[in-house]
Design an enzyme around this catalytic site. Structure first.
Site: not given
Ligand SMILES: Nc1ncnc2c1ncn2[C@@H]1O[C@H](COP(=O)(O)OP(=O)(O)O)[C@@H](O)[C@H]1O
Ligand SMILES: [Mg+2]
Length: 343
Positions: A298
């Site tokens: 989000d």
């Molecule tokens: N473990 C992590 N370490 C660093 N950045 C993260 C991590 N998890 C999420 N992010 C950041 O958040 C963004 C969205 O995370 P994501 O997990 O793909 O979305 P969602 O919350 O929809 O599962 C990623 O592109 C990254 O920038």
């Protein structure tokens, strides 16, 4: 607060009831780690249970509302963003209004006298979050709300519209009203797939909205689910191929090629547009700094939309998305410090 901006979101306003839980609790309620589902009868006791555990937090939630709040925070000046959805006439609804007010988002909620404000159980276990949404009033948003004077004013001044896929379970008619306005007036519509269950069980609704989307967002598990369901990209195993296919799918407005953005947690973000894929690395975050990933996707969208609203290029939009996400995952829920330090 007057609406002086260009970005409007429409979705399911929910109050998050968040707490740290054990693996046993996930098992007890049959919840998968890092999943997002709609509450069934068997989940109903969970809200009370969470609320009675020490450390419970009540935080404004709802995927679209989170993204709009983050975008508003990054844009700074109050009233740059507007948001619509349906709440109840109760304390939780008041809390959501108060939060929007503090954050500078102009909310124009529909209010349902008979149904409580929706809630979302946020189960945090080892830094990963699982979400169980009890939509309640959010489920009762009606197209008629878009006919109110304020809604009309917001829609006509907005240039960019955003809805998370979760809203597709509520009112496709409302969404299509907005997307048709966008197409007729050469405005931008952005859609998120939001969860595998949306792709798997609300496929017709996704298919109705997708042709209008100038931007499509989702994470790796939704991208895979989409590929699997539609037999794209080696059944979802090749996400770059899935992104290219989704970008190339029919588009109602002939202007602007569709941009597809897949985030993948700590792995690189995939962007597909006009037959080309570009990948953007995520700056790793030390495990000691990670609080919970609730709202990561989000927040990414919020940062992205803030820059898109300013007319920035894709690289800058993605950079702002990554930056916003990194702030939010170092805090509980989709919350942020008072001042945005993004340059
Ligand atoms: N473990 C992590 N370490 C660093 N950045 C993260 C991590 N998890 C999420 N992010 C950041 O958040 C963004 C969205 O995370 P994501 O997990 O793909 O979305 P969602 O919350 O929809 O599962 C990623 O592109 C990254 O920038
Ligand atoms: Mg994730």
């Amino acid at each position: 607060m007057p609406f002086t901006g260009k970005l409007m979101g429409m979705g399911n306003p929910l109050l998050d009831i968040s707490n740290e839980v054990t693996e046993e609790m996930l098992t007890k309620y049959d919840v998968k780690v890092d999943s997002a589902i709609l509450a069934e009868e068997k989940h109903m006791p969970i809200y009370k249970e969470l609320a009675e555990m020490p450390g419970v937090q009540y935080i404004a939630g709802g995927a679209t509302q989170n993204s709009i709040r983050v975008a508003q925070w990054m844009m700074g000046e109050a009233g740059q963003t507007a948001y619509m959805g349906c709440i109840g006439k109760d304390a939780f609804g008041e809390q959501l209004k108060g939060c929007a007010q503090t954050d500078g988002v102009l909310v124009h909620y529909m209010e349902d006298e008979e149904t409580p404000t929706g809630t979302c159980a946020v189960l945090v276990a080892s830094g990963e979050r699982s979400l169980i949404a009890n939509l309640a009033a959010a489920n009762n948003f009606k197209e008629s709300h878009l006919e109110t004077d304020l809604a009309k004013e917001i829609i006509s001044s907005s240039e960019i519209f955003y809805s998370a896929g979760f809203f597709l379970t509520v009112s496709v008619e409302s969404l299509l009203k907005v997307t048709n306005h966008a197409v007729d007036n050469n405005k931008i519509f952005c859609l998120n797939f939001s969860a595998p269950f949306i792709i798997d069980f609300f496929g017709d609704q996704v298919a109705a909205a997708l042709p209008f989307a100038d931007y499509v967002f989702c994470n790796e598990s939704e991208a895979e689910a989409y590929g699997k369901k539609h037999g794209l990209g080696n059944d979802g195993k090749d996400l770059e191929a899935v992104a290219l296919k989704v970008a190339a799918m029919p588009k109602t407005s002939g202007v602007r090629a569709r941009t597809v953005v897949f985030t993948q947690g700590s792995s690189c973000t995939i962007v597909a547009r006009e037959g080309k894929v570009t990948k953007y690395d995520v700056t790793p975050l030390g495990a000691d700094l990670l609080v919970d990933t609730n709202g990561a996707g989000d927040a990414f969208v919020g940062g992205f939309l803030a820059q898109l609203t300013k007319g920035a290029d894709i690289a800058k939009c993605v950079d702002a998305g990554h930056w916003a996400a990194s702030i939010i995952i170092q805090r509980s829920g989709c919350t942020f410090p008072e001042k945005c330090e993004y340059a």
